[in-house]
Design a protein around this motif. Structure first.
Motif, mmCIF file in Angstrom:
data_model
loop_
_atom_site.group_PDB
_atom_site.id
_atom_site.type_symbol
_atom_site.label_atom_id
_atom_site.label_comp_id
_atom_site.label_asym_id
_atom_site.label_seq_id
_atom_site.Cartn_x
_atom_site.Cartn_y
_atom_site.Cartn_z
ATOM 1 N N THR A 157 0.823 -1.201 0.000
ATOM 2 C CA THR A 157 0.000 0.000 0.000
ATOM 3 C C THR A 157 0.862 1.258 0.000
ATOM 4 O O THR A 157 0.511 2.262 -0.634
ATOM 5 N N SER A 158 1.983 1.208 0.706
ATOM 6 C CA SER A 158 2.896 2.359 0.692
ATOM 7 C C SER A 158 3.362 2.652 -0.729
ATOM 8 O O SER A 158 3.250 3.784 -1.220
ATOM 9 N N VAL A 159 3.867 1.636 -1.396
ATOM 10 C CA VAL A 159 4.405 1.828 -2.740
ATOM 11 C C VAL A 159 3.291 2.174 -3.726
ATOM 12 O O VAL A 159 3.473 3.015 -4.618
ATOM 13 N N CYS B 299 9.172 1.509 -7.901
ATOM 14 C CA CYS B 299 7.753 1.576 -8.277
ATOM 15 C C CYS B 299 7.024 2.693 -7.540
ATOM 16 O O CYS B 299 7.488 3.228 -6.540
ATOM 17 N N THR B 300 5.844 3.003 -8.057
ATOM 18 C CA THR B 300 4.995 4.031 -7.487
ATOM 19 C C THR B 300 3.544 3.682 -7.837
ATOM 20 O O THR B 300 3.259 2.536 -8.190
ATOM 21 N N TYR B 301 2.651 4.663 -7.721
ATOM 22 C CA TYR B 301 1.254 4.389 -8.060
ATOM 23 C C TYR B 301 1.086 4.276 -9.569
ATOM 24 O O TYR B 301 1.856 4.843 -10.350
ATOM 25 N N ALA B 302 0.073 3.545 -9.970
ATOM 26 C CA ALA B 302 -0.157 3.271 -11.387
ATOM 27 C C ALA B 302 -0.751 4.490 -12.091
ATOM 28 O O ALA B 302 -1.453 5.297 -11.469
ATOM 29 N N PRO B 303 -0.491 4.646 -13.391
ATOM 30 C CA PRO B 303 -1.141 5.710 -14.153
ATOM 31 C C PRO B 303 -2.658 5.586 -14.083
ATOM 32 O O PRO B 303 -3.210 4.487 -13.950
ATOM 33 N N ALA B 304 -3.341 6.707 -14.200
ATOM 34 C CA ALA B 304 -4.801 6.731 -14.067
ATOM 35 C C ALA B 304 -5.490 5.871 -15.113
ATOM 36 O O ALA B 304 -6.637 5.441 -14.911
ATOM 37 N N ASN C 231 6.191 0.520 -12.404
ATOM 38 C CA ASN C 231 7.560 0.984 -12.607
ATOM 39 C C ASN C 231 7.591 1.863 -13.862
ATOM 40 O O ASN C 231 7.443 1.356 -14.980
ATOM 41 N N PRO C 232 7.768 3.170 -13.715
ATOM 42 C CA PRO C 232 7.710 4.067 -14.880
ATOM 43 C C PRO C 232 8.894 3.919 -15.832
ATOM 44 O O PRO C 232 8.826 4.385 -16.974
ATOM 45 N N VAL C 233 9.962 3.274 -15.387
ATOM 46 C CA VAL C 233 11.130 3.075 -16.253
ATOM 47 C C VAL C 233 10.943 1.841 -17.129
ATOM 48 O O VAL C 233 11.106 1.885 -18.350
ATOM 49 N N VAL D 61 3.218 -6.517 -18.843
ATOM 50 C CA VAL D 61 4.119 -5.732 -19.697
ATOM 51 C C VAL D 61 3.249 -4.769 -20.499
ATOM 52 O O VAL D 61 2.397 -5.200 -21.279
ATOM 53 N N THR D 62 3.436 -3.488 -20.296
ATOM 54 C CA THR D 62 2.630 -2.499 -21.032
ATOM 55 C C THR D 62 3.336 -2.009 -22.290
ATOM 56 O O THR D 62 2.683 -1.531 -23.211
ATOM 57 N N GLU D 63 4.670 -2.094 -22.299
ATOM 58 C CA GLU D 63 5.462 -1.767 -23.503
ATOM 59 C C GLU D 63 6.692 -2.636 -23.511
ATOM 60 O O GLU D 63 7.271 -2.927 -22.460
#
Length: 466
Positions: A329-331, A374-379, A392-394, A462-464
């Motif tokens: 939940t933190s991440v 990692c962080t929160y997911a895109p909307a 993971n945005p990278v 895998v999104t990309e």
């Protein structure tokens, strides 16, 4: 008497100014020029982001609360709760001898559990120093331990590649010049100006403030590069303490001078300075409460049980699932977790703490990619039922944490065209998916009947392709 109209008094202009005054005031108080006036240093936003990159990447750390309070073993605030005097507390100082202290074993436990930084209480509110300070005799080297325990901690954790942080209490219930306040063990039974004046006769906060400054300087010059400084805590008010008591502005200037790359918490009462706080510190809050910190820079500090220091008879220990929930939940809300261990008076992690760390080790070994970086997911990605997302945005990987295992299938709402591949994170085994006949914009992820051997399994999407 009204002034005569002139070049600086024009009724028409005056009316216009009345109309735009609220806007001008609002602009003034949100202006970057104002915030520039309320700064301690000259670091830019880009420089701060660079300084904190490792911390937002690592996400998971170990807090260690250890001191004389491990001997009574009934809460780190035992001196306060039981209103013990320095004389009452002296027996713990005379008996402190952690003969089983092995910081290398601590460091290995932390590393196995996936913790990438550690913060040790160099001095807690009781005023006892685990390090060999030249400014006090109330220190570990003057106990039967006869060791600089901070030095050993630093060396052991650095050897494991774990970044090192120091906790230092602004509060000090032992120092003779620290003025008695509302949380001091010798506070009056009833608050009144006369009661505090009587108790504080002969005490000089200016002397303590210099002591505080000197010890923090010592900590930041004797042990090499220090990655985090956790100062704790301010409680402004009539019978409390805040920035003026600590000399917070000057102290922060000294901290930045000695350790320019250090990260400092938010408990110096400097929230109204643009650079007075590096991160917020929600303490012992529920996973649900962490959602409101999304978009901020923060770290939640949490205990395995209801106490920070070793508490022999305290039994409200969090389950493995509850610990994972805090971490995930933190991440998933863009924050860090600093999870506390309270070693025993002999210097060991007790069996309950060791078991909790081992359970985290099992999960993190297989699933840590869903935490680090990692962080929160895109909307654009809705949260499937009974799951939590990290991203993971990278690498452009989305992680679906299965809090309730949906044997057979998981609906990914609105994910059509947004993912290219799916697999379990723990073993990289493929998971097939197809459009949902009931809703073509949704995907149905096919899951095996048998749940993977983890309390909360993780699906990697895998999104990309990178």
């Amino acid at each position: 008497m009204a002034p005569e109209p002139g070049p600086f008094f024009n009724p028409q202009k005056q009316n216009m100014l009345k109309r735009i005054a609220p806007l001008l005031i609002a602009l003034l108080f949100t202006s970057p020029f104002l915030s520039a006036q309320k700064r301690i240093g000259n670091e830019t936003a880009e420089q701060k982001q660079k300084r904190m990159e490792w911390w937002t990447q690592d996400r998971f750390g170990m807090f260690i609360h250890w001191g004389l309070y491990a001997l009574p073993a009934r809460h780190e605030w035992v001196k306060n709760h039981e209103r013990l005097t320095n004389a009452d507390y002296e027996k713990y100082f005379k008996l402190f001898n952690p003969d089983l202290f092995d910081p290398a074993a601590w460091a290995k436990k932390a590393k196995a559990a996936g913790m990438r930084y550690a913060v040790l209480t160099t001095k807690h509110h009781e005023g006892f120093n685990l390090f060999d300070s030249q400014f006090t005799d109330y220190k570990a080297t003057n106990t039967p331990a006869k060791r600089d325990l901070v030095k050993e901690f630093v060396e052991a954790f650095r050897a494991e590649g774990i970044k090192v942080g120091f906790y230092y209490s602004l509060i000090d219930w032992h120092h003779p010049d620290y003025t008695i306040d509302e949380v001091h063990p010798q506070r009056p039974l009833v608050d009144s100006d006369s009661a505090y004046a009587r108790l504080n006769k002969g005490r000089d906060m200016a002397i303590y403030r210099k002591y505080l400054y000197n010890e923090v300087t010592e900590l930041l010059t004797k042990y090499g590069k220090i990655d985090i400084l956790w100062l704790d805590f301010s409680f402004p008010g009539k019978y409390g303490k805040g920035r003026d008591d600590w000399g917070s502005v000057d102290l922060m200037k000294q901290i930045r001078k000695l350790q320019p790359g250090i990260i400092v918490d938010n408990r110096l009462d400097l929230n109204d300075y643009a650079d007075g706080v590096d991160f917020e510190t929600p303490e012992q809050v529920s996973p649900k409460e962490l959602e409101k910190y999304r978009g901020k820079t923060w770290e939640t500090c949490q205990t395995f049980s209801g106490s920070w220091g070793y508490y022999r008879d305290e039994n409200t220990w969090k389950t493995h699932r509850q610990l994972l929930d805090l971490l995930i939940t933190s991440v998933s809300n863009g924050g860090n977790l600093l999870l506390n261990v309270g070693p025993t008076a002999r210097g060991e992690f007790d069996s309950r703490a060791s078991h909790a760390l081992d359970s985290l080790s099992h999960w993190m070994h297989a699933n840590d990619k869903s935490i680090y970086g990692c962080t929160y997911a895109p909307a654009a990605f809705k949260v499937p039922e009974n799951t939590k997302l990290t991203y993971n945005p990278v690498t452009k990987r989305l992680y679906v944490h299965l809090f309730e295992y949906p044997s057979g299938r998981l609906v990914l709402p609105g994910y059509k065209g947004k993912i290219k591949y799916a697999q379990f994170l723990n073993d990289d085994s493929e998971l097939k998916y197809k459009p949902d006949p009931a809703n073509p914009d949704d995907l149905v992820l096919e899951l095996p009947e048998k749940k993977p051997d983890y309390e909360i399994p993780v699906v990697e999407l895998v999104t990309e392709y990178k």
